[in-house]
Design an enzyme around this catalytic site. Structure first.
Site, mmCIF file in Angstrom:
data_model
loop_
_atom_site.group_PDB
_atom_site.id
_atom_site.type_symbol
_atom_site.label_atom_id
_atom_site.label_comp_id
_atom_site.label_asym_id
_atom_site.label_seq_id
_atom_site.Cartn_x
_atom_site.Cartn_y
_atom_site.Cartn_z
ATOM 1 N N ASP A 233 39.379 -85.579 60.769
ATOM 2 C CA ASP A 233 38.883 -84.200 60.834
ATOM 3 C C ASP A 233 38.797 -83.545 59.451
ATOM 4 O O ASP A 233 37.911 -82.742 59.195
ATOM 5 C CB ASP A 233 39.815 -83.378 61.740
ATOM 6 C CG ASP A 233 39.262 -81.984 62.027
ATOM 7 O OD1 ASP A 233 38.062 -81.884 62.338
ATOM 8 O OD2 ASP A 233 40.018 -80.996 61.922
ATOM 9 N N HIS A 238 36.147 -83.135 54.134
ATOM 10 C CA HIS A 238 36.410 -82.045 53.182
ATOM 11 C C HIS A 238 37.236 -82.503 51.959
ATOM 12 O O HIS A 238 36.866 -82.244 50.818
ATOM 13 C CB HIS A 238 37.146 -80.893 53.858
ATOM 14 C CG HIS A 238 36.458 -80.378 55.097
ATOM 15 N ND1 HIS A 238 35.099 -80.248 55.185
ATOM 16 C CD2 HIS A 238 36.941 -79.965 56.299
ATOM 17 C CE1 HIS A 238 34.770 -79.769 56.382
ATOM 18 N NE2 HIS A 238 35.871 -79.599 57.073
ATOM 19 N N LYS A 338 47.780 -78.886 60.190
ATOM 20 C CA LYS A 338 47.662 -77.715 61.067
ATOM 21 C C LYS A 338 49.061 -77.128 61.272
ATOM 22 O O LYS A 338 50.057 -77.838 61.177
ATOM 23 C CB LYS A 338 47.117 -78.123 62.444
ATOM 24 C CG LYS A 338 45.840 -78.934 62.392
ATOM 25 C CD LYS A 338 44.618 -78.040 62.439
ATOM 26 C CE LYS A 338 43.336 -78.811 62.533
ATOM 27 N NZ LYS A 338 42.506 -78.826 61.333
HETATM 28 C C1 BG6 Z 1 36.702 -77.938 60.179
HETATM 29 C C2 BG6 Z 1 37.746 -78.685 60.969
HETATM 30 O O1 BG6 Z 1 35.777 -78.827 59.616
HETATM 31 O O2 BG6 Z 1 37.339 -77.217 59.121
HETATM 32 C C3 BG6 Z 1 38.766 -77.731 61.515
HETATM 33 O O3 BG6 Z 1 37.127 -79.370 62.040
HETATM 34 C C4 BG6 Z 1 39.363 -76.894 60.407
HETATM 35 O O4 BG6 Z 1 39.801 -78.435 62.192
HETATM 36 C C5 BG6 Z 1 38.261 -76.239 59.572
HETATM 37 O O5 BG6 Z 1 40.165 -75.891 61.017
HETATM 38 C C6 BG6 Z 1 38.860 -75.570 58.338
HETATM 39 O O6 BG6 Z 1 37.864 -74.849 57.662
HETATM 40 P P1 BG6 Z 1 38.237 -73.612 56.720
HETATM 41 O O7 BG6 Z 1 36.973 -73.252 56.071
HETATM 42 O O8 BG6 Z 1 38.776 -72.551 57.631
HETATM 43 O O9 BG6 Z 1 39.297 -74.118 55.786
#
Ligand code: BG6
Length: 490
Positions: A233, A238, A338
């Site tokens: 995920d 990311h 998380k």
């Molecule tokens: C998403 C994930 O790509 O990014 C989520 O699937 C996560 O699990 C989210 O919560 C986090 O994004 P940001 O921009 O809030 O850090």
């Protein structure tokens, strides 16, 4: 007024009734309208399975924008935006419905952008439906978003499906982190400042930390999340994307091709994790109940829809190495989870200490120079450096201080949300902030054996951590065994 060579587009949002459209896309379009970044002839076509007409769609969209907009709602901006909206009822699994869409799109000769804000199991039906009625014109673009598969094979399947109808130059794969202002700034920071440009390598840098921590849990996405886990995920996309931008060589130019070329080189140079020593390199955790912001929150296995025996990780930290001259012996420590104590994302570049310092006899314990790049909240950049303590001291006393640059201090600048930026770039037709097929596949090639090891061996057992903490104990061990420690949030 229209600026920034933005083109007249027909933006078709598949899944316009869904969460992503309501929370992110529609408010982002409102903002782009406010900044006058949408071409006057651009239309926004909401596509979904509903018996609505455009008037009803406009009402529902207004409600959603009001709910999710992070600023005061302005009727004048809304009025302009609402004039662009059209609704089309589509069941994407039935080809005949695409003719309704075609009728609307044929009215103008705008560039068409399809945004698939739908679950991936719907993607192929959309690609096929568009193909059947020749809506995959050569000038059209298509935006898709993760999860792009759950492994190399499944991601290839999606890429093969889409490539039957659209060429790579038409496909815009979103990783929303690439639209964040502080990530965009990394290129400037690294390649426009001689101080960093010349010192961004193993001679000067000791190690790099990338933390993306969240305090939210699974938020009713248990079924989705449980088959993904934090590695797929967050790390596969990311965090690896951030790592490639931090680590890549200077591209030949600022074009999409040259940037992607350098990013792919980094993904291909990631050192394979030694599966037999995985517990020295990777810490996997799952949250149990705990306290966040003074409130008790349930364990992962007690969330709505949970499987009580789930072995899925909600936390991961890992030591990553890059096999090239620039980064030889410089570890990258990645950490994401998380239900941690705080939501924040940060990149910390820790420089090497001076080997034989002139001041050794007075100060043994000063922290090294650090460049701390905060992505969220309150994006800023801090540089930690050493100074003499002012005053009439007998000894030469030193201390560490921070210089800070905060994005909020900038006059006449506004912080753009990632989706605003990415929608804007897709309307301009610029792909450099989107991920190529090869990047996605290289990332999976590196991740797949790690996930295989989680599943097939018992070497790296899942550890539990209380919600509201910084993860399991072995996360500290991953970095402490190298005589380093995680940078604290402050
Ligand atoms: C998403 C994930 O790509 O990014 C989520 O699937 C996560 O699990 C989210 O919560 C986090 O994004 P940001 O921009 O809030 O850090």
């Amino acid at each position: 007024m229209i600026t920034d060579n933005n083109q007249a587009c027909d933006l078709v949002i598949f899944g316009t009734k869904g969460d992503l459209a309501k929370r992110k896309l529609l408010p982002a379009l409102y903002k782009l309208e406010k900044y006058q970044k949408i071409h006057p002839n651009t239309r926004i076509i909401g596509a979904g399975r509903a018996d609505w007409n455009t008037e009803e769609y406009i009402k529902i969209t207004k409600k959603a924008i009001k709910l999710f907009l992070n600023e005061k709602f302005d009727e004048n901006i809304w009025k302009k935006l609402s004039l662009r909206l059209i609704f089309v009822n589509i069941d994407v699994f039935k080809d005949c419905y695409f003719l309704n869409l075609k009728k609307i799109l044929d009215q103008k000769k705008n560039i068409i952008i399809y945004y698939c804000a739908v679950p991936p199991n719907t993607f192929n039906a959309i690609f096929k439906g568009l193909g059947k009625v020749n809506l995959n014109t050569l000038s059209s673009r298509i935006i898709i978003e993760k999860p792009l598969g759950i492994c190399l094979e499944t991601s290839k399947k999606i890429n093969n499906q889409i490539s039957k109808y659209f060429s790579e130059s038409q496909i815009f794969r979103i990783d929303h982190y690439l639209g964040k202002e502080a990530i965009l700034n990394l290129l400037a920071l690294r390649f426009a400042n001689s101080l960093f440009f010349h010192n961004w390598n193993q001679k000067i840098i000791d190690h790099i930390q990338i933390t993306v921590s969240e305090s939210v849990g699974i938020e009713n996405r248990w079924n989705y999340f449980d088959q993904m886990g934090q590695t797929r995920d967050m790390i596969q996309n990311h965090l690896l994307q951030i790592l490639t931008i931090i680590a890549m060589d200077q591209p030949k130019s600022i074009t999409t091709e040259d940037i992607r070329y350098e990013k792919i080189k980094i993904l291909q140079s990631l050192k394979k994790i030694d599966i037999n020593k995985i517990s020295n390199t990777i810490a996997r955790g799952q949250y149990i109940s705990g306290i966040i912001n003074g409130k008790k929150v349930p364990a992962y296995r007690e969330e709505y829809g949970a499987n009580k025996n789930s072995q899925t990780e909600t936390f991961i930290s890992m030591k990553v190495q890059i096999n090239n001259d620039r980064w030889c012996c410089v570890p990258f420590y990645l950490r994401t989870g998380k239900r941690l104590e705080k939501k924040y994302s940060e990149i910390v570049i820790v420089f090497k200490k001076i080997e034989k310092s002139l001041f050794e006899e007075f100060n043994n314990n000063l922290s090294p120079n650090k460049l701390i790049i905060r992505l969220e909240p309150n994006p800023n950049i801090k540089f930690e450096f050493i100074n003499k303590v002012p005053g009439l001291n007998k000894e030469y006393k030193l201390e560490s201080n921070k210089m800070e640059y905060s994005y909020f201090d900038l006059k006449n600048n506004y912080l753009i949300d990632a989706y605003e930026r990415l929608l804007f770039e897709s309307m301009r037709g610029i792909q450099s902030l989107f991920v190529s097929r090869y990047e996605v596949e290289e990332a999976w090639k590196w991740i797949d054996p790690i996930i295989y090891a989680y599943q097939k061996t018992n070497i790296n057992t899942l550890q539990f951590y209380n919600a509201g903490t910084w993860g399991p104990k072995n996360s500290d061990m991953i970095i402490m065994q190298d005589n380093r420690s995680w940078e604290k949030f402050n």
